[in-house]
Write a protein that holds these residues in place. Structure first.
Motif, short mmCIF file in Angstrom:
data_model
loop_
_atom_site.label_atom_id
_atom_site.label_comp_id
_atom_site.label_asym_id
_atom_site.label_seq_id
_atom_site.Cartn_x
_atom_site.Cartn_y
_atom_site.Cartn_z
N UNK A 199 0.86 -1.18 0.00
CA UNK A 199 0.00 0.00 0.00
C UNK A 199 0.90 1.23 0.00
N UNK A 200 0.52 2.19 -0.82
CA UNK A 200 1.25 3.44 -0.95
C UNK A 200 0.26 4.58 -0.86
N UNK A 201 0.75 5.77 -0.60
CA UNK A 201 -0.15 6.94 -0.56
C UNK A 201 0.57 8.15 -1.12
N UNK A 202 -0.25 9.07 -1.60
CA UNK A 202 0.28 10.32 -2.11
C UNK A 202 -0.60 11.46 -1.64
N UNK A 205 -4.66 6.60 -1.70
CA UNK A 205 -4.02 5.35 -1.33
C UNK A 205 -4.10 4.37 -2.49
N UNK A 206 -2.96 3.77 -2.80
CA UNK A 206 -2.84 2.84 -3.91
C UNK A 206 -2.34 1.49 -3.42
N UNK A 207 -2.83 0.42 -4.03
CA UNK A 207 -2.23 -0.88 -3.80
C UNK A 207 -1.39 -1.24 -5.02
N UNK A 208 -0.41 -2.08 -4.79
CA UNK A 208 0.50 -2.45 -5.86
C UNK A 208 1.07 -3.84 -5.62
N UNK A 209 1.56 -4.44 -6.69
CA UNK A 209 2.10 -5.80 -6.64
C UNK A 209 3.48 -5.83 -7.27
N UNK A 210 4.36 -6.56 -6.64
CA UNK A 210 5.70 -6.75 -7.17
C UNK A 210 5.98 -8.24 -7.37
N UNK A 211 6.65 -8.54 -8.48
CA UNK A 211 7.02 -9.93 -8.75
C UNK A 211 8.47 -10.21 -8.38
N UNK A 212 9.15 -9.22 -7.82
CA UNK A 212 10.57 -9.40 -7.51
C UNK A 212 10.88 -9.13 -6.05
N UNK A 213 10.89 -7.87 -5.66
CA UNK A 213 11.23 -7.53 -4.27
C UNK A 213 10.20 -6.57 -3.70
N UNK A 214 10.42 -6.18 -2.45
CA UNK A 214 9.55 -5.19 -1.82
C UNK A 214 10.08 -3.77 -1.97
N UNK A 215 11.11 -3.62 -2.75
CA UNK A 215 11.61 -2.29 -3.00
C UNK A 215 10.62 -1.46 -3.79
N UNK A 216 10.61 -0.18 -3.54
CA UNK A 216 9.59 0.69 -4.15
C UNK A 216 9.59 0.57 -5.67
N UNK A 217 10.73 0.57 -6.28
CA UNK A 217 10.81 0.53 -7.75
C UNK A 217 10.42 -0.79 -8.35
#
Length: 120
Positions: A36-39, A93-105
């Protein structure tokens, strides 16, 4: 391709609670981290909480003890429980998914966001 749809945002007074949901169309690929991220207006997007596939969670210092990230694997839904809300928690607030790491990028799939507004 995964599609993410956030819901649960709203306007609350300081001290109130909200529960954000993020429904995923499919988690068929090997996701490694959910987040979860927010701006806030005029500010850069920041990470709020992440949940690794291992079960490890990581929270932004300012939300520790107030926000909780969780996941329902049966329904492919990611949650963020927001308690003791403060005006500074206001933002999209945004949700997001990563297939590699938990790093922001590393987060490549994003929802469109849900607005949280906290009044004093």
């Amino acid at each position: 391709q995964v599609q993410l749809v956030e819901s649960g945002g709203g306007s609350v007074q300081a001290g109130g609670s909200l529960r954000l949901s993020c429904a995923a169309s499919v988690y068929t690929y090997s996701w490694v981290c959910l987040g979860w991220f927010r701006q806030a207006p005029g500010k850069e997007r920041e990470g709020v909480a992440t949940l690794a596939r291992s079960g490890t969670t990581n929270d932004l210092d300012s939300v520790k003890g107030r926000f909780t990230i969780s996941r329902d694997s049966a329904t492919n839904t990611l949650y963020l429980q927001l308690n003791s809300l403060k005006p500074e928690d206001t933002g999209m607030y945004y949700c997001a998914v990563s297939a590699t790491t938990c790093g922001y990028g590393a987060f490549k799939a994003w929802g469109r966001g849900t607005q949280v507004t906290v009044s004093s």
